[in-house]
Design a protein around this motif. Structure first.
Motif, PDB file in Angstrom:
ATOM      1  N   LEU A  22       8.621  -3.896   9.818  1.00  0.00           N
ATOM      2  CA  LEU A  22       8.654  -5.134   9.056  1.00  0.00           C
ATOM      3  C   LEU A  22       7.347  -5.886   9.244  1.00  0.00           C
ATOM      4  CD1 LEU A  22      11.688  -4.329   9.609  1.00  0.00           C
ATOM      5  CD2 LEU A  22      12.221  -6.740   9.559  1.00  0.00           C
ATOM      6  N   SER A  23       6.844  -6.450   8.159  1.00  0.00           N
ATOM      7  CA  SER A  23       5.637  -7.265   8.262  1.00  0.00           C
ATOM      8  C   SER A  23       5.686  -8.374   7.228  1.00  0.00           C
ATOM      9  CB  SER A  23       4.383  -6.415   8.068  1.00  0.00           C
ATOM     10  OG  SER A  23       3.221  -7.156   8.385  1.00  0.00           O
ATOM     11  N   VAL A  24       4.965  -9.450   7.526  1.00  0.00           N
ATOM     12  CA  VAL A  24       4.955 -10.638   6.671  1.00  0.00           C
ATOM     13  C   VAL A  24       3.518 -11.027   6.395  1.00  0.00           C
ATOM     14  CG1 VAL A  24       5.587 -13.065   6.505  1.00  0.00           C
ATOM     15  CG2 VAL A  24       7.129 -11.460   7.640  1.00  0.00           C
ATOM     16  N   GLY A  25       3.219 -11.352   5.135  1.00  0.00           N
ATOM     17  CA  GLY A  25       1.877 -11.815   4.806  1.00  0.00           C
ATOM     18  C   GLY A  25       1.678 -11.925   3.309  1.00  0.00           C
ATOM     19  N   ASN A  26       0.405 -11.910   2.913  1.00  0.00           N
ATOM     20  CA  ASN A  26       0.052 -12.002   1.501  1.00  0.00           C
ATOM     21  C   ASN A  26      -1.060 -11.001   1.218  1.00  0.00           C
ATOM     22  OD1 ASN A  26      -1.822 -14.142  -0.620  1.00  0.00           O
ATOM     23  ND2 ASN A  26       0.042 -13.092  -1.200  1.00  0.00           N
ATOM     24  N   ASN A  27      -0.902 -10.262   0.118  1.00  0.00           N
ATOM     25  CA  ASN A  27      -1.864  -9.205  -0.236  1.00  0.00           C
ATOM     26  C   ASN A  27      -2.017  -8.193   0.893  1.00  0.00           C
ATOM     27  OD1 ASN A  27      -2.461 -10.181  -2.829  1.00  0.00           O
ATOM     28  ND2 ASN A  27      -3.998 -11.595  -2.013  1.00  0.00           N
ATOM     29  N   LEU A  28      -0.898  -7.755   1.442  1.00  0.00           N
ATOM     30  CA  LEU A  28      -0.918  -6.758   2.507  1.00  0.00           C
ATOM     31  C   LEU A  28      -1.444  -5.431   1.969  1.00  0.00           C
ATOM     32  CD1 LEU A  28       2.562  -7.574   4.060  1.00  0.00           C
ATOM     33  CD2 LEU A  28       0.349  -8.076   5.073  1.00  0.00           C
ATOM     34  N   ALA A  29      -2.290  -4.786   2.740  1.00  0.00           N
ATOM     35  CA  ALA A  29      -2.873  -3.502   2.322  1.00  0.00           C
ATOM     36  C   ALA A  29      -1.834  -2.409   2.503  1.00  0.00           C
ATOM     37  CB  ALA A  29      -4.119  -3.212   3.141  1.00  0.00           C
ATOM     38  N   GLN A  30      -1.197  -2.017   1.409  1.00  0.00           N
ATOM     39  CA  GLN A  30      -0.102  -1.064   1.509  1.00  0.00           C
ATOM     40  C   GLN A  30      -0.556   0.299   2.025  1.00  0.00           C
ATOM     41  OE1 GLN A  30       2.880  -0.681  -1.472  1.00  0.00           O
ATOM     42  NE2 GLN A  30       2.742  -2.808  -2.117  1.00  0.00           N
ATOM     43  N   ASP A  31      -1.776   0.722   1.672  1.00  0.00           N
ATOM     44  CA  ASP A  31      -2.260   2.004   2.167  1.00  0.00           C
ATOM     45  C   ASP A  31      -2.326   2.009   3.688  1.00  0.00           C
ATOM     46  OD1 ASP A  31      -2.476   2.966  -0.372  1.00  0.00           O
ATOM     47  OD2 ASP A  31      -4.620   2.566  -0.572  1.00  0.00           O
ATOM     48  N   VAL A  32      -2.717   0.872   4.266  1.00  0.00           N
ATOM     49  CA  VAL A  32      -2.763   0.761   5.722  1.00  0.00           C
ATOM     50  C   VAL A  32      -1.355   0.700   6.290  1.00  0.00           C
ATOM     51  CG1 VAL A  32      -3.545  -0.658   7.655  1.00  0.00           C
ATOM     52  CG2 VAL A  32      -5.004  -0.372   5.645  1.00  0.00           C
ATOM     53  N   MET A  33      -0.490  -0.087   5.657  1.00  0.00           N
ATOM     54  CA  MET A  33       0.868  -0.236   6.158  1.00  0.00           C
ATOM     55  C   MET A  33       1.641   1.074   6.079  1.00  0.00           C
ATOM     56  SD  MET A  33       0.731  -3.394   7.012  1.00  0.00           S
ATOM     57  CE  MET A  33       2.427  -3.609   7.502  1.00  0.00           C
ATOM     58  N   LYS A  34       1.334   1.899   5.076  1.00  0.00           N
ATOM     59  CA  LYS A  34       2.045   3.173   4.914  1.00  0.00           C
ATOM     60  C   LYS A  34       1.741   4.153   6.040  1.00  0.00           C
ATOM     61  CE  LYS A  34       2.842   3.353  -0.084  1.00  0.00           C
ATOM     62  NZ  LYS A  34       2.517   4.080  -1.345  1.00  0.00           N
TER      63      LYS A  34
END
Length: 221
Positions: A22-34
């Motif tokens: 789980l993460s919270v923010g704005n304009n999260l870099a999905q490639d990094v999160m994946k």
């Protein structure tokens, strides 16, 4: 480190455990999160909302609590030791208070023993062994161990991996609920007012004697 802790629990209990990130923010870099999915996490849930652009610890906790309590119950909530920007380490403790769960900080090892956790906790002068009931909130320190590398299969599978995106309106959170309760008024660096004195001498031995003499004169030794 927190993700690695969750994955190690899953390794020990593969049929009984799932790991959600789980993460919270704005304009999260999905490639990094994946990347977390490539490492072995089962689901990636992101609260990505422009209103979450400038949160303090209270706002982050409020969103995470809503996210954690809206669906399936979580037995163990693993958090990092502290953020790398302001080093406050407030969010896990606020979550603990808001959710009514015990918390143990700076954990370097986790074992599951029935309905309890056996935890090794590091502190300045050594370690502690702690028994904590489940459900619980645990913060993981860097001494736990380096996160594993994503597997080739994991990297290939994340191309089509679906990320669950959630907005604040879906969680029923209004802007006034996450207004910062802590505001930074000023940020500056301390001024160095040290008085440096160079100790002279013909060689290192004489310099050493002169240093000791000066320290005695200053009544430091």
């Amino acid at each position: 480190n927190a993700l690695e802790a969750g994955l190690r629990i899953k390794d020990q209990n593969p049929k009984e455990s799932t790991v959600d990130v789980l993460s919270v923010g704005n304009n999260l870099a999905q490639d990094v999160m994946k990347k977390t999915l490539a490492m072995g996490a089962d689901e990636l849930i992101l609260v990505d909302d422009i209103q979450a652009n400038s949160l303090d610890a209270w706002g982050t906790m409020t969103i995470l609590k809503s996210l954690l309590t809206r669906g399936k119950p979580y037995d163990i909530i693993l958090c990092g030791r502290q953020a790398s920007d302001w080093d406050q380490a407030h969010v896990p403790l606020l979550l603990s208070e808001a959710m009514g769960r015990p918390t143990v900080t700076n954990v370097i090892n986790i074992q599951i023993n029935g309905k309890d956790l056996i935890l090794d906790r590091v502190f300045e002068d050594g370690t502690q062994k702690i028994r904590c009931p489940i459900p619980a909130i645990i913060t993981i320190t860097s001494e736990f161990g380096q996160p594993r590398y994503p597997t080739l299969h994991g990297i290939m599978s994340i191309e089509n991996a679906k990320v669950m995106l959630v907005t604040l309106s879906q969680l029923g959170i209004k802007p006034q609920f996450i207004e910062p309760r802590v505001r930074m008024i000023e940020l500056d660096f301390p001024k160095n007012k040290g008085n440096v004195q160079l100790i002279s001498g013909a060689d290192d031995a004489e310099k050493g004697r002169n240093l000791v003499l000066r320290l005695r004169q200053e009544k430091q030794i």
